[in-house]
Design a protein around this motif. Structure first.
Motif, PDB file in Angstrom:
ATOM      1  N   ARG A  48       0.839  -1.209   0.000  1.00  0.00           N
ATOM      2  CA  ARG A  48       0.000   0.000   0.000  1.00  0.00           C
ATOM      3  C   ARG A  48       0.867   1.249   0.000  1.00  0.00           C
ATOM      4  O   ARG A  48       0.632   2.183  -0.756  1.00  0.00           O
ATOM      5  CB  ARG A  48      -0.876   0.027   1.260  1.00  0.00           C
ATOM      6  N   ALA A  49       1.867   1.250   0.863  1.00  0.00           N
ATOM      7  CA  ALA A  49       2.769   2.403   0.955  1.00  0.00           C
ATOM      8  C   ALA A  49       3.517   2.592  -0.361  1.00  0.00           C
ATOM      9  O   ALA A  49       3.687   3.716  -0.841  1.00  0.00           O
ATOM     10  CB  ALA A  49       3.749   2.202   2.106  1.00  0.00           C
ATOM     11  N   LYS A  50       3.927   1.489  -0.950  1.00  0.00           N
ATOM     12  CA  LYS A  50       4.667   1.533  -2.225  1.00  0.00           C
ATOM     13  C   LYS A  50       3.799   2.093  -3.344  1.00  0.00           C
ATOM     14  O   LYS A  50       4.263   2.858  -4.183  1.00  0.00           O
ATOM     15  CB  LYS A  50       5.118   0.113  -2.557  1.00  0.00           C
ATOM     16  N   ARG A  51       2.522   1.724  -3.345  1.00  0.00           N
ATOM     17  CA  ARG A  51       1.596   2.202  -4.374  1.00  0.00           C
ATOM     18  C   ARG A  51       1.539   3.733  -4.358  1.00  0.00           C
ATOM     19  O   ARG A  51       1.593   4.390  -5.393  1.00  0.00           O
ATOM     20  CB  ARG A  51       0.191   1.622  -4.135  1.00  0.00           C
ATOM     21  N   GLU A  52       1.460   4.274  -3.161  1.00  0.00           N
ATOM     22  CA  GLU A  52       1.364   5.737  -3.058  1.00  0.00           C
ATOM     23  C   GLU A  52       2.696   6.401  -3.353  1.00  0.00           C
ATOM     24  O   GLU A  52       2.761   7.375  -4.093  1.00  0.00           O
ATOM     25  CB  GLU A  52       0.855   6.107  -1.665  1.00  0.00           C
ATOM     26  N   ARG A  53       3.756   5.846  -2.771  1.00  0.00           N
ATOM     27  CA  ARG A  53       5.069   6.471  -2.914  1.00  0.00           C
ATOM     28  C   ARG A  53       5.499   6.521  -4.382  1.00  0.00           C
ATOM     29  O   ARG A  53       6.064   7.492  -4.852  1.00  0.00           O
ATOM     30  CB  ARG A  53       6.097   5.702  -2.084  1.00  0.00           C
ATOM     31  N   LYS A  54       5.203   5.446  -5.122  1.00  0.00           N
ATOM     32  CA  LYS A  54       5.668   5.353  -6.513  1.00  0.00           C
ATOM     33  C   LYS A  54       4.603   5.808  -7.512  1.00  0.00           C
ATOM     34  O   LYS A  54       4.804   5.712  -8.709  1.00  0.00           O
ATOM     35  CB  LYS A  54       6.116   3.919  -6.813  1.00  0.00           C
ATOM     36  N   ARG A  55       3.479   6.248  -6.990  1.00  0.00           N
ATOM     37  CA  ARG A  55       2.370   6.730  -7.826  1.00  0.00           C
ATOM     38  C   ARG A  55       1.926   5.694  -8.865  1.00  0.00           C
ATOM     39  O   ARG A  55       1.677   6.017 -10.032  1.00  0.00           O
ATOM     40  CB  ARG A  55       2.744   8.041  -8.533  1.00  0.00           C
TER      41      ARG A  55
ATOM     42  N   ASP B 158      -0.843   2.737 -10.087  1.00  0.00           N
ATOM     43  CA  ASP B 158      -2.277   2.493  -9.912  1.00  0.00           C
ATOM     44  C   ASP B 158      -2.499   1.222  -9.108  1.00  0.00           C
ATOM     45  O   ASP B 158      -3.330   1.187  -8.211  1.00  0.00           O
ATOM     46  CB  ASP B 158      -2.954   2.385 -11.281  1.00  0.00           C
ATOM     47  N   TRP B 159      -1.761   0.197  -9.492  1.00  0.00           N
ATOM     48  CA  TRP B 159      -1.886  -1.081  -8.798  1.00  0.00           C
ATOM     49  C   TRP B 159      -0.513  -1.565  -8.372  1.00  0.00           C
ATOM     50  O   TRP B 159       0.475  -1.343  -9.074  1.00  0.00           O
ATOM     51  CB  TRP B 159      -2.460  -2.172  -9.724  1.00  0.00           C
TER      52      TRP B 159
ATOM     53  N   THR C 173      -5.138  -1.991  -5.002  1.00  0.00           N
ATOM     54  CA  THR C 173      -5.599  -0.901  -5.864  1.00  0.00           C
ATOM     55  C   THR C 173      -6.035   0.271  -4.974  1.00  0.00           C
ATOM     56  O   THR C 173      -5.981   0.172  -3.749  1.00  0.00           O
ATOM     57  CB  THR C 173      -6.801  -1.339  -6.729  1.00  0.00           C
ATOM     58  N   ALA C 174      -6.503   1.354  -5.620  1.00  0.00           N
ATOM     59  CA  ALA C 174      -7.014   2.476  -4.829  1.00  0.00           C
ATOM     60  C   ALA C 174      -8.227   2.031  -4.020  1.00  0.00           C
ATOM     61  O   ALA C 174      -8.503   2.549  -2.939  1.00  0.00           O
ATOM     62  CB  ALA C 174      -7.379   3.636  -5.748  1.00  0.00           C
TER      63      ALA C 174
END
Ligand code: C5P
Length: 225
Positions: A156-163, A165-166, A192-193
């Motif tokens: 989850r953190a990686k999804r946000e940090r790296k922008r 989508d999945w 996912t989001a």
């Protein structure tokens, strides 16, 4: 796939490890086999996409209908990805080496009386994060997260940090020879989001097929179909 759901799309996939030279005969690498990324490239091509596969050093055949670009280092991989944009969908399945030797030399290092050499490392570019922040960002950007602990939380953190989508998170704990890395099966969590989907253990080819189906469904939603 019925009806070539990815026809007209360009899918860019990275796969495999990278090799970071220390000297002409030695390198830093990891246990990635490239199987999952190659299976995804194969499935995307079977779904009608134009597929570019940027592959690190692996011992795998190029899937039918896929354009393959072979690279060795993370920096080569980053350059090949950049050179093959734009893409509608990018799936960064490569296990890119986080670090390279700062002072790689072009003559073989010798055992001497000064003891073992000290290896200084420096960070490699993050291809996924760079894509996530770029003007050329693919409409659907998918990364992987190989974790040994707190798998979903880290993803989850990686999804946000790296922008991205999945993020496809998988548990690579289990020790040498027991691991997902190099194995035939995978157990993934699709972050996912909207939340997390836990998929049961299945062969990497099946993960790839299901992922392509999921991508096709996402594009339909995006197109308001
Ligand atoms: O941070 P971590 O290496 O766990 O992130 C994994 C994801 O980021 C994968 O999708 C991998 O392909 C991508 N990555 C990358 N470039 C790097 C490191 C990781 O594209 N230098």
């Amino acid at each position: 796939f019925e009806g070539a759901p990815l026809a007209g799309r360009h899918v860019l996939v990275t796969a495999g490890p990278t090799h970071e030279p220390i000297d002409p005969v030695r390198y830093i690498a990891n246990r990635s086999s490239g199987k999952q990324g190659f299976a995804i490239a194969a499935a995307a091509a079977a779904a009608g996409a134009r597929v570019t596969l940027v592959a690190g050093p692996v011992d795998l055949d190029t899937p039918p209908g896929v354009t393959r670009i072979d690279v060795q280092t993370a920096r080569d991989m980053a350059g090949a990805v950049r050179a093959h944009l734009p893409a509608d969908i990018a799936i960064m399945a490569a296990a890119v080496a986080d670090w390279r030797a700062r002072d790689a030399v072009d003559r073989k290092m010798k055992k001497g009386d000064s003891g073992p050499p000290a290896l200084q490392l420096e960070e490699n570019p993050d291809i996924l994060a760079t894509l996530g922040a770029s003007a050329d960002r693919p409409a659907l950007l998918i990364g992987f997260a190989a974790e040994t602990n707190d798998v979903v939380e880290n993803a989850r953190a990686k999804r946000e940090r790296k922008r991205a989508d999945w993020i496809i998170a998988n548990d690579v704990s289990g020790g040498v020879g027991q691991s997902v890395m190099g194995g035939a099966d995978n157990t993934i969590h699709l972050v996912t989001a909207g939340g997390v989907e836990d998929w049961p253990q299945m062969p990497k080819e099946e993960v790839a097929m299901k992922l392509v189906e999921r991508i096709a469904a996402e594009l339909e939603v995006a197109n308001g179909e």
